[in-house]
Design a protein around this motif. Structure first.
Motif, PDB file in Angstrom:
ATOM      1  N   ASN A 298       0.828  -1.202   0.000  1.00 57.32           N
ATOM      2  CA  ASN A 298       0.000   0.000   0.000  1.00 57.32           C
ATOM      3  C   ASN A 298       0.867   1.259   0.000  1.00 57.32           C
ATOM      4  OD1 ASN A 298       0.904   0.360   2.652  1.00 57.32           O
ATOM      5  ND2 ASN A 298      -1.001  -0.374   3.575  1.00 57.32           N
ATOM      6  N   LYS A 299       0.228   2.409   0.035  1.00 54.60           N
ATOM      7  CA  LYS A 299       0.958   3.679  -0.067  1.00 54.60           C
ATOM      8  C   LYS A 299       1.853   3.935   1.138  1.00 54.60           C
ATOM      9  CE  LYS A 299      -2.534   5.929  -2.973  1.00 54.60           C
ATOM     10  NZ  LYS A 299      -3.486   7.055  -3.099  1.00 54.60           N
ATOM     11  N   SER A 300       1.520   3.305   2.267  1.00 57.90           N
ATOM     12  CA  SER A 300       2.334   3.485   3.479  1.00 57.90           C
ATOM     13  C   SER A 300       3.530   2.546   3.520  1.00 57.90           C
ATOM     14  CB  SER A 300       1.475   3.257   4.723  1.00 57.90           C
ATOM     15  OG  SER A 300       0.397   4.177   4.759  1.00 57.90           O
TER      16      SER A 300
END
Length: 334
Positions: A317-319
Motif C-alpha cells: 500500500n501507499k504506506s
C-alpha cells in the motif's frame, strides 16, 4: 494538537514523562536506545520540550532545596497546578541526590527507590528485578519497573513478558498494559501486548485483571490455566479456560505456533515481530486459516512464503505495508 486541547490528565502524563526522562538520563546505565527514544519523545509534541526544560531548571536548583520538608509540602494547591506539580515531581527526583531527604518521597509513595528499563530486540532475555522477581522478555519487548512503597509497578510498553513474581503480600506487583492492569502478590503469569490488545495467561497462583484501569471492584480473578484478553477501552476482559496443548508460551522456546487459526487471528501474533505490520485486504482474506510452527527470529521470512502455502498474493500500500489479498477461486462450471 495545541496545548489548550489537552486534558488535565494528558498534561499530567506529559509532566510525569518529563520527570521520568529527567531521572533516567541521569542513570549510569542509560542506553543509546533510550537516549534515541528520548529524542523522539522530545520532538513528538511542543509541550514535551517545554515540560522537560522546566524539569531541568528545577533539577539545577536541587542543591538549594532544603534537606527536610514541612508536612504541608505534599498537597498541591488548586491554582497553578501545572507549575506546582512540576516542582513536586522534580523535587521528588532531586531527593534522589539528597540522602537525608530521600525517605520523604518514598514514605509519601510518589518516589520509587528503584527504577529499571528493560528492552529486548533480537534475542530473548531474562532479568532479575530489584525486588527479586524474574522476568523473561520476548523479542521486541520494552517495559519499565519502578518499586514504590505501596506497590511494585511494571508498565509493559510493547511486546510480551513472562513474570515469576517474588511473593510479598504487603507489596503487590502490578503490570499496566493498555488501559488495564494485572495485580498479584506472588505468582507466574504471561502478558502479551500488541497495539491496544492485551492477553494475560496465568500459569500458577492467581491474579486480578482489570481492562479499564479502575479499582479492584471492577477486576476479575483468574485461576491457573485461565486467560483474560481485552482491548483498550473494553469495559471488562474476556475470560477463557486454556487447554492442555495451549501454545501461548511457545515463545519462551523461540517458537510461534499457529494451530488452524484465521489470518485475522494470526496477524496480531505475527505483526509484533515485524517492523511494519502485515495487513489484510478484506474480511474474506482474514477468514483463510493457517497452521504451522515458526521460529520467532525468522518471522520476517514467513511473510514472503505465505503465497506459497496459502491462496493469497502480496501487494504494497501507499504506506509501504505489505497487504495480503485472497486469490479468488475460479467460477464454478455451470
Amino acid at each position: 494538537m495545541n496545548h489548550t486541547s489537552l486534558s488535565a490528565a494528558e498534561h499530567d502524563a506529559i509532566t510525569d514523562a518529563a520527570a521520568q526522562w529527567c531521572l533516567r538520563l541521569q542513570a549510569e546505565d542509560c542506553t543509546a536506545a533510550e537516549r534515541l527514544a528520548f529524542e523522539q519523545w522530545l520532538t513528538a509534541h511542543p509541550l514535551h520540550l517545554q515540560e522537560y526544560q522546566a524539569m531541568v531548571d528545577i533539577w539545577q536548583t536541587a542543591d538549594h532545596l532544603p534537606r527536610t520538608f514541612p508536612d504541608n509540602v505534599v498537597p498541591l494547591p488548586q491554582r497553578r497546578r501545572g507549575t506546582w506539580q512540576r516542582f513536586a515531581t522534580a523535587a521528588a527526583i532531586a531527593l534522589v541526590t539528597l540522602p537525608a531527604g530521600a525517605w520523604i518521597g518514598w514514605e509519601q509513595g510518589w518516589l520509587p527507590n528503584s527504577y529499571q528499563y528493560l528492552e529486548s530486540s533480537e534475542h530473548l532475555s531474562r532479568v532479575v528485578l530489584s525486588d527479586g522477581s524474574e522476568v523473561e522478555l520476548n523479542l521486541n519487548t520494552e517495559l519499565r519497573f519502578t518499586n514504590y512503597k505501596d506497590e511494585r509497578r511494571v508498565t509493559l510498553i510493547k511486546g510480551e513478558a513472562f513474570f515469576k513474581v517474588s511473593h510479598d503480600s504487603q507489596h503487590p506487583f502490578v503490570v499496566h498494559a493498555a488501559n488495564g492492569w494485572t495485580r498479584v502478590t506472588g505468582t507466574q503469569f504471561n502478558v502479551w501486548k500488541y497495539d491496544d490488545q492485551v492477553k494475560v495467561t496465568l500459569v500458577e497462583g492467581s491474579v486480578l485483571v482489570s481492562s479499564d484501569g479502575k479499582a479492584s471492584d471492577s477486576s476479575y480473578r483468574l485461576g491457573p490455566g485461565m486467560q483474560a484478553s481485552y482491548r483498550a477501552g473494553d469495559y471488562e476482559p474476556h475470560l477463557d479456560q486454556t487447554y492442555s496443548q495451549d501454545n501461548s508460551l511457545a515463545w519462551r522456546n523461540g517458537k510461534l505456533i499457529l494451530d488452524n487459526q484465521s489470518l485475522a487471528q494470526a496477524l496480531p501474533m505475527i505483526n509484533r515481530y515485524l517492523d511494519k505490520p502485515l495487513q489484510l485486504a478484506d474480511t474474506s482474506t482474514g477468514s483463510i486459516r493457517i497452521s504451522g510452527i515458526y521460529n520467532t527470529s525468522e518471522i520476517k521470512r514467513l511473510v514472503s512464503t505465505l503465497p506459497k502455502v496459502l491462496p493469497v498474493y502480496l501487494t504494497q500500500n501507499k504506506s509501504g505495508n505489505m497487504v495480503l489479498n485472497r486469490i479468488s477461486p475460479p467460477p464454478a462450471k455451470g
